[in-house]
Write an enzyme that holds these catalytic residues in place. Sequence first.
Site, mmCIF file in Angstrom:
data_model
loop_
_atom_site.group_PDB
_atom_site.id
_atom_site.type_symbol
_atom_site.label_atom_id
_atom_site.label_comp_id
_atom_site.label_asym_id
_atom_site.label_seq_id
_atom_site.Cartn_x
_atom_site.Cartn_y
_atom_site.Cartn_z
ATOM 1 N N ASP A 304 0.868 -1.180 0.000
ATOM 2 C CA ASP A 304 0.000 0.000 0.000
ATOM 3 C C ASP A 304 0.903 1.228 0.000
ATOM 4 O O ASP A 304 2.115 1.120 0.237
ATOM 5 C CB ASP A 304 -0.904 -0.012 1.242
ATOM 6 C CG ASP A 304 -2.008 1.050 1.200
ATOM 7 O OD1 ASP A 304 -2.189 1.669 0.136
ATOM 8 O OD2 ASP A 304 -2.663 1.248 2.234
ATOM 9 N N CYS A 344 -4.010 -2.404 -2.732
ATOM 10 C CA CYS A 344 -5.383 -1.900 -2.635
ATOM 11 C C CYS A 344 -5.629 -0.672 -3.511
ATOM 12 O O CYS A 344 -6.783 -0.283 -3.696
ATOM 13 C CB CYS A 344 -5.733 -1.600 -1.184
ATOM 14 S SG CYS A 344 -4.575 -0.523 -0.336
ATOM 15 N N ARG A 372 -13.986 -5.318 -5.233
ATOM 16 C CA ARG A 372 -14.591 -4.405 -4.264
ATOM 17 C C ARG A 372 -16.102 -4.363 -4.469
ATOM 18 O O ARG A 372 -16.877 -4.425 -3.516
ATOM 19 C CB ARG A 372 -13.997 -2.998 -4.417
ATOM 20 C CG ARG A 372 -12.626 -2.787 -3.816
ATOM 21 C CD ARG A 372 -12.675 -2.720 -2.300
ATOM 22 N NE ARG A 372 -13.549 -1.663 -1.818
ATOM 23 C CZ ARG A 372 -13.204 -0.386 -1.678
ATOM 24 N NH1 ARG A 372 -11.979 0.016 -1.998
ATOM 25 N NH2 ARG A 372 -14.059 0.500 -1.208
#
Length: 386
Positions: A304, A344, A372
């Site tokens: 991330d 992500c 998602r």
Amino acid sequence: MSAMFSHCTPITSDKATSLSSSFSGHNLRRSAQLPGKFFSTISVSSPASSPAFRSRIACQISSSSAATSPPSSSVNVQAKSGQKDFLHINDFDKATILKILDQAAEIKGLLKSGDRTFLPFKGKTMAMIFAKPSMRTRVSFETGFSLLGGHAIYLGPDDIQMGKREETRDVARVLSRYNDIIMARVFAHQDILDLAKYATVPVVNGLTDFNHPCQIMADALTIIEHIGHLEGTKVVYVGDGNNIVHSWLLLASVIPFHFVCACPKGFEPDEQTAEKARKAGISKIEITNDPKEAVRGADVVYSDVWASMGQKEEAAFRRQVFKGFQVDENLMKLAGPKAYFMHCLPAERGVEVTDEVIEAPNSIVFPQAENRMHAQNAIMLHLFGL
């Protein structure tokens, strides 16, 4: 709400056509590849042809057509008392998490087949509160809710100014009288807790500074699709011990797998959250400052951004501190040829991950982003009792 569907035939497993969760011992079926030049992906057998699945959909479609009236406070209070909000993954037990993931895969298969007759959200509205802007969160929630028949309303940072222009408890009560569900992407975790406390409709945590449960549900779905199971896998996160890490730790307190967080000293995840995951005794939890040792034997290497939204003034400082924590080809080689890369998004290419890694055949960041929508649809179906 659940009483409306009590007569419906529950979905059952059909070995010939349905998708079974590998959590229960069945691997996902791997057939034709999904689109994508650089990504090793799979598509799963569509459950649309399953008689049981069709029966449930037909039942829900006929029932949802009668549920188009505006939300009433009495109905919402009753639903609220029987359903939890989706605030933290570990608010739910293993069986519920698996059920949601199974349903996410089912709905994904249906949408991939082109079928648009399953409209369980018909007549429902969702208020989406964004204190933090986001492409993926807005589009995945808005598109997903629309594809299943609902209408989503975007409320940006200047539309509400929750906690400044109007108290959170008042916002929660007002939006509950207009809408069937509330999703919020906020900074302070207390804001989502306050929304849930005062709202009389389900509240979904779209992200807080503490955790990001919808993202990790999508991640779990993606790992199941590509590896065949989550239980027993080794997931190694490399970078800042942030809200993503907290959500992985909370999932590890429910589902058994090996989770490792490799981060610089001083950037470890919240100690209480890590200790809570360890004390659950479900998964093997490791926090380390050595990324090279951490990734050995990993099934998934996860990264991330080093400086999240609200930390951009620290970006230059963090780049110095996080040297050695970039996920590059050498680090992926240590993980092994079967390791997948996940992120992500959004990614700062050339910072926490190299361009070569994010575009490699074993990168699954874009199927991860797509999931998602499917994971969130399943979460909302669960909260509605559908």
